[in-house]
Scaffold this active site. Structure first.
Site, mmCIF file in Angstrom:
data_model
loop_
_atom_site.group_PDB
_atom_site.id
_atom_site.type_symbol
_atom_site.label_atom_id
_atom_site.label_comp_id
_atom_site.label_asym_id
_atom_site.label_seq_id
_atom_site.Cartn_x
_atom_site.Cartn_y
_atom_site.Cartn_z
ATOM 1 N N ASN A 111 83.581 25.186 58.589
ATOM 2 C CA ASN A 111 84.393 25.726 57.498
ATOM 3 C C ASN A 111 84.086 27.196 57.208
ATOM 4 O O ASN A 111 84.970 27.939 56.797
ATOM 5 C CB ASN A 111 84.323 24.858 56.236
ATOM 6 C CG ASN A 111 82.908 24.449 55.882
ATOM 7 O OD1 ASN A 111 81.948 24.991 56.437
ATOM 8 N ND2 ASN A 111 82.766 23.501 54.982
ATOM 9 N N ASP A 141 78.047 18.235 61.113
ATOM 10 C CA ASP A 141 77.990 17.691 59.752
ATOM 11 C C ASP A 141 79.213 16.857 59.395
ATOM 12 O O ASP A 141 79.198 16.105 58.435
ATOM 13 C CB ASP A 141 77.853 18.833 58.739
ATOM 14 C CG ASP A 141 76.511 19.517 58.826
ATOM 15 O OD1 ASP A 141 75.545 18.872 59.280
ATOM 16 O OD2 ASP A 141 76.419 20.702 58.445
ATOM 17 N N GLU A 240 68.504 15.720 55.177
ATOM 18 C CA GLU A 240 67.748 16.913 54.795
ATOM 19 C C GLU A 240 68.221 17.488 53.461
ATOM 20 O O GLU A 240 67.488 18.166 52.766
ATOM 21 C CB GLU A 240 67.871 17.990 55.882
ATOM 22 C CG GLU A 240 69.293 18.509 56.071
ATOM 23 C CD GLU A 240 69.455 19.545 57.176
ATOM 24 O OE1 GLU A 240 68.467 19.876 57.853
ATOM 25 O OE2 GLU A 240 70.593 20.022 57.346
#
Lengths: 408, 408
Positions: A111, A141, A240
């Site tokens: 993005n 992701d 994370e």
């Protein structure tokens, strides 16, 4: 629907690499070479940074063998960048595109890269320079809005699932608590992929923590003790990006929090989150064997477990971008829609609909306790891993030998 | 050469699992089932711990399909243990073996497990109990003396080489310093495997640090800066067991150093060594992007990149143990000798020649600067990885586009 624009085509790769990002590059180059209106096919080295510095290569000169070699290698063959162009940077990009008669601009990225492309495209429009700009999605992701999933995610997810398959058996052999920290700043898709390692109900990962839900250190401790009591061991997948009261648990640790050019906190490339969680369990329970690993950059770069579905889709996303930009004369972001079980189509979204937005795990994928995922997520991910993936958990099925000395 | 001993056979697995340790189990079970003198085939759960507690299963009841499923899965299907038997423990083992008429005892493990077997065998001899005891080697550390290499090492080495192949491309895409900490307490074989990822001279890992050579923090810093100056990036492979002046660098960090039952310091399951080295570079150089990962338990448990050579040899080692123990009526440790390029034979060494001894990298494998390996090591390892392994480093071969705006 045939466009009339004629000139050179430029392709670049931005952001964190994936295992299949070069498939998209190959798809775009192969498709681009079919159009006579595409005069030259340029590749910018190091993303937008290579454009402003005029560091570009002639991709039409690449042999078919070399292109295939590249296509089957992880990481960005054109090299990458973390630069986020401001207005001045965008003007430099534009001057180079104009000077080289670039009329078709393709940027493979997440993005942030989509946002970069949007800004550059706006700049070109303002200057009245006719150019097609198409974003080709990639991110491990899986956090691009409007996409069912994004190229790069399925292979990284497969790595995570493969990893937990073996690690759970390892933990079964030498029991204790095992924690693995998985990439994912805001979206838990990659961490959740650990679920696919499970074949039997007592297989790990037994607990999965995602950034979508607030993390409670005390709740974590309770969960681990409960699983340990039940199974005599506990395998945990932790994102994370887990946060407690809005503050990243990882950031609480670091004295000097490193940020990149996009203002993002540096989470990968350190074992501190895993070590802290491990120490917390050791200090607050009587569990003797506690281990933590951080999967780190292996997740996005490992060659050995690319999903064949991901590989094909990444190449098709690159091809589709050229079809949209060159053949159909359109701007936008290539978007993957799921149209069947399992089938996808490639559509075009407006750049501003994708740029700088983040998709997270939908509510129905996360369990009510916030420490695991629902069957709906398993159904979502399973076809993306490819048919050569099988969950782990093989174990011996054999009757017990009756004790002699200790019978009573 | 046919033995006359008749009774039950017992097999157990000890120490850290590997990706192919179940191949040895399958090889021993399959071969053992051919002998009528082998009446029952028992498997002890959790190694010697399962023996003293009489927790054993009937492996002759396992289906061929289940056995193959197990054989192709990582980690110890019979579960493992870190117990190191003392005399009292050994007496307990002996009483169970005697009670169950175990006449053939096979223990799959490293040098600690070999030592355990030696002690138990001595106990049986002292008691006048006739029993064959054969050790089946396994260890990802490759540190058993008298063996050219040990089952488990080639697959772990392949994981390390595969990992660095992708990670080096990742680092090329987004340059900086990347450090990966690899398993290996005393022997650097596994860390050195990173060398096999290199296809071209500028491929990483550019620096390899092994426990066989004293580590100098200042020398490390100089090496990294030199490589970074030359290539604009630096990929480093570091063994978890590196020592400075005889003290493990990892141990210097930990306040409470955890030790296992063998008195070994706990090195794996923590990211602290990598993080310390990373912080040291960040604090003492102007290099901006420094990342560290610790490969951790993935190295010994990952399913996706088993070496076919390792897989076959692990099974043959298990078979050979039964041939030596049952057919040839001998005790000892199965030892792999390299007899050709590439060919091996399985010989038998005395248990006391293997037990509690550690092999390290021979001098000729390590470069004179102590920060890399020599071509001799590459020649040694290459055939062990299997013919389906290829080094990484694919890159685009394309001419530069001439600059227009910045030409001068």
């Amino acid at each position: 629907m045939n466009g009339k624009l004629k000139g050179n085509m430029l392709i670049a790769q931005g952001g964190g690499p994936t295992a299949v990002i070069n498939r998209s590059l190959a798809g775009a180059v192969r498709r681009g070479s079919r159009f006579s209106r595409v005069e030259g096919i340029y590749g910018a080295l190091n993303g937008v940074s290579g454009i402003i510095n005029e560091r570009m290569v002639d991709l039409s000169a690449v042999t078919a063998g070399n292109l295939e070699d590249i296509a089957s290698s992880p990481a960005s063959a054109l090299l990458s960048t973390r630069d986020k162009p401001d207005n001045e940077y965008c003007e430099k990009i534009f001057r180079v595109l104009e000077a080289h008669n670039i009329r078709f601009f393709f940027y493979i990225g997440g993005n942030d890269s989509s946002d970069t492309l949007r800004i550059v495209k706006e700049y070109a429009d303002n200057e009245g320079y006719e150019m097609r700009a198409v974003h080709i999605p990639k991110t491990v992701d899986n956090d691009l809005v409007k996409n069912d999933h994004t190229p790069g995610y399925p292979s990284a997810a497969r790595f995570v699932a493969e990893a937990f398959s073996g690690l759970d058996l390892d933990n079964r052999s030498l029991p204790g608590v095992y924690i693995a920290v998985v990439m994912g700043r805001h979206a838990g898709f990659l961490t959740a992929a650990g679920e696919l390692a499970r074949r039997s109900p007592d297989d790990g990962p037994h607990l999965i923590y995602l950034p979508e839900r607030s993390f409670s250190v005390s709740g974590f401790l309770r969960d681990v003790e409960e699983v340990y009591k039940k199974h005599g061991r506990c395998v945990v997948a932790v994102s994370e990006g887990i946060q407690e009261d809005g503050v990243p648990v990882a950031a609480k640790l670091a004295e000097n929090v490193e940020k990149d050019a996009h203002g993002n906190i540096q989470l990968s490339g350190s074992g501190s989150l895993g070590d802290m969680l491990k120490d917390h369990i050791k200090s607050n329970t009587s569990i003797g064997r506690v281990r933590a690993d951080t999967f780190g950059y292996l997740q996005r770069s490992f060659r050995g477990c690319v999903s064949e579905v991901d590989s094909r889709e990444a190449e098709e996303a690159g091809e589709s971008a050229v079809i949209f930009g060159v053949e159909q004369d359109k701007d936008g972001s290539v978007t993957i829609k799921r149209t069947g079980d399992y089938a996808v189509s490639y559509e075009l979204s407006a750049l501003e609909d994708i740029a700088a937005k983040t998709k997270v795990m939908p509510e129905e994928f996360i369990n009510s306790s916030g420490n695991g995922v629902n069957p709906a997520f398993r159904e979502y991910l399973r076809p993306l891993l490819g048919c050569s993936f099988t969950p782990g958990g093989a174990r011996i099925s054999a009757p017990r030998i009756a004790p002699i000395l200790s019978r009573s």
